[in-house]
Design an enzyme around this catalytic site. Structure first.
Site, PDB file in Angstrom:
ATOM      1  N   LYS A  80      55.111   4.622  56.223  1.00 32.60           N
ATOM      2  CA  LYS A  80      54.392   4.849  57.476  1.00 32.60           C
ATOM      3  C   LYS A  80      52.944   5.237  57.176  1.00 32.60           C
ATOM      4  O   LYS A  80      52.683   6.029  56.260  1.00 32.60           O
ATOM      5  CB  LYS A  80      55.083   5.959  58.270  1.00 32.60           C
ATOM      6  CG  LYS A  80      54.531   6.193  59.668  1.00 32.60           C
ATOM      7  CD  LYS A  80      55.338   7.271  60.398  1.00 32.60           C
ATOM      8  CE  LYS A  80      54.865   7.480  61.819  1.00 32.60           C
ATOM      9  NZ  LYS A  80      55.662   8.525  62.525  1.00 32.60           N
ATOM     10  N   SER A 155      56.783   7.424  67.374  1.00 36.40           N
ATOM     11  CA  SER A 155      55.588   6.775  66.889  1.00 36.40           C
ATOM     12  C   SER A 155      55.833   5.809  65.733  1.00 36.40           C
ATOM     13  O   SER A 155      55.003   4.974  65.411  1.00 36.40           O
ATOM     14  CB  SER A 155      54.590   7.840  66.423  1.00 36.40           C
ATOM     15  OG  SER A 155      55.104   8.567  65.310  1.00 36.40           O
ATOM     16  N   SER A 179      60.049  10.843  66.494  1.00 35.78           N
ATOM     17  CA  SER A 179      59.383   9.633  66.023  1.00 35.78           C
ATOM     18  C   SER A 179      60.109   8.889  64.913  1.00 35.78           C
ATOM     19  O   SER A 179      59.700   7.792  64.537  1.00 35.78           O
ATOM     20  CB  SER A 179      57.958   9.962  65.564  1.00 35.78           C
ATOM     21  OG  SER A 179      57.155  10.295  66.661  1.00 35.78           O
TER      22      SER A 179
END
Length: 504
Positions: A80, A155, A179
């Protein structure tokens, strides 16, 4: 589907260790998959092709020389784009950090490198991890491989979509209010938020420091546990890191037995606002756990009702503090010209240009909550409610070993569907937020498709602090039982994967 792309991380590691398949070949196949599908999915923001191949060749050389390899050596992984990785841009999906290349690695990245894992590149996310759909990314939204017109969660939608698109077998995520778990739920993958302090935050771009927690993402329970074991452990560089042994999550994932476990169904996490298909799959999963020998009890956590409001006071306050460092003066975007006469003007222009609307909204809300005359009424009161929510968990865990709920109230929604209704968007994390406020472990595991739209549904398992292994025990048992019922993994039912190679 190519046999390499469809293989589990554990299987790929076995092939590398035995010489059945080289790490370089496995890496090339995944890089080719990214090249073919990323123009459609937009899960990766940066791909480090040469560095990934170099790492893979190094693993193959180690095996050829007879060196012992780690449990995930040679396995590709997506990271990420909040984790600092020296040599590749780390942007947090924001114009504020566009093109910024960190001079150091996060602790998690260092641990992946030490485990000889192959980092493919950096994945998309909501800007500075603020969102539930990956629509706020400055570099375009990520699409859900199950339905390209729907969101992949947020997210960490880039990581979850990379898994569901078979671009990578493993990915890292961060979880501040859901997330990791919410994207896992809506893409039919697995994601676990470890106990707060269980995985180091050092070198991870901060959103809300008392809530942020890195964790593992994968397509099945064992792979997630294997990655968890690599990522977790004490780190003196993180003052909140827990100095205690990592729970044996791998053994728990392999146990696949819930006989005698007390599983609590949280009454406050269901009912009005929950999609019928989500509730149906959840009820079936709970009944299946009962059939597998677990004792099902109903548990009330009355203060969970206030978790969303509590979160949206504490989180923006910490966002306001953490994002003050992006001032256009030291690094990142700097806006100004010869007519600029003060540092304040540079800061104002840089922050106006560099931050998106959602980030600005949360900074303003947090600054207000922390301002003189309002601190006690808002931020102070929210911290008191946070304590009451933690006590709800403490009381619940005297009655049961784990708590369960739907991971999300709905399945993946269509792009733009909630953009103008912020409360509806924020409610995507209704089930996941309590565990961030309390700091306990929680994970999302796929339990089927909703009848109304054939989109994935996730079940959330919440465990006490430093009892992360219980999440994997329940998830592993469910995975095995449901695979027997379905005739294979859920992701084998994903429609039209080959259509991802057709550029829209």
């Amino acid at each position: 589907m190519n046999d390499t792309l469809n293989a589990t991380a554990a299987e790929l590691a076995r092939r590398v260790a035995t010489g059945e398949q080289s790490a370089e070949e496995i890496t090339r196949i995944h890089l080719e998959r990214i090249e073919a599908t990323n123009p459609v999915v937009n899960s990766f923001l940066a791909v480090g092709t040469e560095r990934a191949l170099e790492t893979a060749r190094g693993v193959d050389a180690k095996r050829a020389s007879g060196q012992e390899l780690s449990a995930l050596a040679g396995v590709p992984i997506a990271v990420k784009d909040l984790f600092c990785y020296q040599g590749l841009p780390t942007t947090a999906s924001s114009r504020m950090l566009e093109g910024w290349i960190p001079p150091y690695n996060s602790t998690v990245v260092d641990r992946l490198i030490a485990a000889d894992m192959v980092i493919l590149g950096k994945t998309n996310l909501d800007e500075f991890a603020m969102g539930s759909s990956t629509e706020t990314s400055a570099f375009g939204p990520t699409r859900n491989p199950w339905d390209l017109d729907r969101i992949p969660g947020g997210s960490g939608g880039g990581s979850s979509a990379a898994l569901a698109a078979f671009q990578a077998p493993l990915a890292t995520g961060t979880d501040t209010g859901g997330s990791i778990r919410q994207p896992a739920a809506v893409t039919g993958t697995v994601g676990v938020k470890p106990t707060y302090g269980g995985v180091s935050r050092y070198g991870v771009i901060a959103m809300a420091s008392s809530l942020d927690q890195p964790g593992p993402c994968a397509r099945n329970v064992l792979d997630t546990a294997l990655l968890h074991q690599v990522m977790a452990g004490h780190d003196p560089m993180d003052s909140t890191s827990i100095k205690a042994p990592v729970p044996d999550v791998v053994a728990a994932a392999q146990r696949r037995d819930v006989r005698g476990m007390r599983i609590g169904v949280v009454t406050e996490l269901g009912g009005e606002g929950y999609a019928p298909g989500v509730e149906a799959r959840f009820a079936e999963a709970v009944e299946l756990l009962r059939e597998l020998g677990a004792k099902i009890v109903e548990v009330s956590c009355p203060y969970f009702e206030y978790a969303l409001a509590t979160y949206y006071l504490i989180m923006p306050a910490e966002v306001s503090s953490n994002l003050a460092r992006y001032d256009g003066m030291r690094y990142g975007l700097r806006v100004g010209d010869d007519g600029i006469t003060s540092a304040e003007q540079v800061m104002r222009l840089s922050r106006a240009a560099g931050f998106g609307d959602e980030v600005k909204r949360r900074i303003i809300l947090g600054t207000y909550a922390l301002s003189a005359g309002y601190y006690d009424a808002y931020y102070g009161s929210a911290q008191k409610m946070r304590t009451l929510i933690s006590r709800d968990f403490d009381q619940a865990f005297t009655q049961c070993d784990v708590l369960v709920s739907p991971s999300t109230p709905t399945t993946a929604f269509r792009f733009g569907e909630k953009s103008d209704d912020l409360l509806a968007m924020y409610k995507s994390d209704l089930c996941t937020i309590p565990s961030n406020l309390a700091g306990n472990a929680a994970g999302s595991f796929p339990i089927g498709l909703a009848d109304e739209d054939d989109m994935p549904v996730g079940l959330q398992v919440m465990a006490p602090v430093m009892a992360d292994d219980r999440c994997y025990r329940v998830g592993g048992a469910l995975e095995e039982a449901l695979a027997d019922r379905w005739g294979g993994p859920l992701l084998e039912r994903i429609p039209s994967l080959d259509s991802l190679e057709v550029t829209r």
